[in-house]
Design a protein around this motif. Sequence first.
Motif, short mmCIF file in Angstrom:
data_model
loop_
_atom_site.label_atom_id
_atom_site.label_comp_id
_atom_site.label_asym_id
_atom_site.label_seq_id
_atom_site.Cartn_x
_atom_site.Cartn_y
_atom_site.Cartn_z
N ASP A 78 51.08 -60.10 34.59
CA ASP A 78 51.99 -61.08 35.22
C ASP A 78 52.73 -61.87 34.15
O ASP A 78 52.60 -63.08 34.05
N ASP A 80 55.88 -62.71 33.65
CA ASP A 80 56.89 -63.73 34.01
C ASP A 80 56.21 -65.06 34.33
O ASP A 80 56.66 -66.12 33.89
N ASP A 81 55.12 -64.95 35.08
CA ASP A 81 54.38 -66.16 35.43
C ASP A 81 53.82 -66.82 34.17
O ASP A 81 53.94 -68.03 33.97
N THR A 83 54.87 -66.51 31.01
CA THR A 83 55.95 -67.06 30.20
C THR A 83 56.39 -68.43 30.74
O THR A 83 56.57 -69.38 29.99
N ALA A 84 56.51 -68.49 32.06
CA ALA A 84 56.94 -69.75 32.68
C ALA A 84 55.94 -70.86 32.39
O ALA A 84 56.32 -72.01 32.13
N ARG A 85 54.63 -70.53 32.41
CA ARG A 85 53.61 -71.56 32.17
C ARG A 85 53.62 -72.01 30.71
O ARG A 85 53.37 -73.18 30.41
N GLU A 87 56.20 -71.80 28.49
CA GLU A 87 57.46 -72.39 28.01
C GLU A 87 57.51 -73.91 28.17
O GLU A 87 58.19 -74.59 27.42
N VAL A 88 56.80 -74.41 29.19
CA VAL A 88 56.91 -75.84 29.48
C VAL A 88 55.94 -76.68 28.66
O VAL A 88 55.98 -77.91 28.69
N ARG A 123 65.72 -62.76 24.10
CA ARG A 123 64.71 -63.70 23.57
C ARG A 123 64.35 -63.34 22.11
O ARG A 123 64.15 -64.23 21.29
#
Lengths: 409, 225
Positions: A78, A80-81, A83-85, A87-88, A123
């Motif tokens: 997973d 994408d999930d 990466t999203a977690r 990045e922030v 990226r």
Amino acid sequence: MALFLRIAWRNITRNQRRTFITLAAIASGLAAIIVFFGLSNGFHDQWITNSVRVYTGHIVVFAENYRDERNLNRAISDVDDLTARLEVLPGVEAVTPRIHINGLVSTARNSAVAVIRAVDPVRETQINGLRERITIGSYFEADAHRQILLGYKMAERLNAGPGEKIVLMVQAADGSIGAELFRLQGIFRLGAVDLDGSLAIIGLADGQDLAAMDNKVTEAVLILDSPNDVATTAGALATELAGSGYEILQWDELMPQAKEMIGLSNVFTYILLVIILIVVSLGILNTMLMSIMERTREFGIMRALGTRPAQIVRLVLLEAVCLGVLGAVLGVILGIVINGFLGAGGIDLSRWSGAMDLISSLKPIIYPTIHPGRIAIAALAAFLTTLLAAIYPAARAARLSPADAIRSL
Amino acid sequence: MYCLRTENLTKLYSNNGIEIPALKNVDLRVKRGEFVSLVGPSGSGKTTLLNLIGGLDMPTAGKVFIDDRDITGMSERQRSDLRLASIGFVFQEFNLIPVLSARENVEYVMLLQGVSPGEAQQRAVETLAAVGLQGLENRRPNQLSGGQQQRVAVARAIATGPSIVLADEPTANLDSETGHNLVDAMRRLNDELGITFLLSTHDPMVMDSTTRVIRMRDGALLEEV
């Protein structure tokens, strides 16, 4: 103590020229150490920055148990999930997914073993400027399909140029042999000899097709705002990802040889520090002995008045404490100013960039960086050196025979 | 009661293997409250005797008793403490710690004795006044005349309440009037406060001021005048 401190302070202010010379010796020695620390740190930071951007990243997240056998079935599913977690998180500059697999690169005539890296083209170039590193041909086109980039040494070995057909072969996740035809889009020069000779870069989707990995990737690579925050951010990551089945590794765990090189370089820095301090201590020893000899009669009088030998030692050491504190403060200020001056423009090492190539340079410019802990170590060392250098003069002053000392004029 | 007593005090200096006697079997007794001068030509052993009495140097043989305590068997530190408590020194010149003012020079010995800073300051001002230096307390030694410096040294020597003050040719570098005034000041301290002085001198004027004159020649005591 206050009495002897007052006398010590007045003694060091009474021969201002000698005090100035002594302070100049301490301060310039300390400043030299701080500047060298700054350059050395700057060099290491630049090295780490360059290395992590083309090799590993500051922090890499793998799926748990993936690294033991490099089993592609245990890769991250997973992404994408994830990466999203990531990045922030604070301090994270960029996150990019990668697939690394070993395989065979072949043209019609030649073949070579390669590390195949599948990347998100947008990226990837954001973190290491890969687009600018293309020397022949061009970077991945938008919506690229079956395009490949090769390191210039690899291209030389394969005798391949842009437009040439390249076949990649790997062992896929399902155990089959994956083979796909690619077209050579560009040849890059990262400046790292091993990567330029072994790396083949393709798009992420092509990599997933080639190795039958569905939507999986082998790792998520994190680049941080500051190399000093690696441990803290890794800690935060461990908390964030606890129980989710991930393994978190820092760059120095993935490149232990780089860490060792930095350790070795630090040893040389400390050897230099010791040499500088020995030279400084000889200067201090000399001026303190001169000052003691000039005051022989004074010490004799003090002894006659009932001053104990230990109190004479204390007086001379307090003079050294005053000199050491002043010298350390001046040295730190001087060192920081020189570092700041050098840091404003950086030191361009491009003239020697051949040497820098070995350690994967993206920018052959060194910016001195100051680590407060190291400045504190250097300042403390300079202070203690001053104190150590005063022990012998202090002992001599205390051992003077009062009768002989008073006779001397 | 003797505040100072020596027994068979002998000091030999060795020069290229030849032993030169600087002091030979000196027996000296000084009572509390005496004002004694020690006279004799250069090289007669006056300074050597004063150094041995003050524990600044060690005898080859013999003993020195200050208040009936034998100082020749003491450690360096014990002798330092004894000097601080019981002996005041005045040397020929350059007696003072140059980085300290007149008052601070006098305070120095009291602070070593553990007197509180406030009390030391007050007593230093009073003692400087007693030797006629009121108003000059804050001057550094290089801002004082030779006579004034010697007075500060006398004030410092008596500030700790010693059993005896040893003065090695205190007037040698002063003109006769200044020297006379200095000896007068010491004499007054002897009269009024009962402080014991032992001073070496060449100066007949100084001899005349003392209550007892001891002559020395070739390291030995001669007759008392």
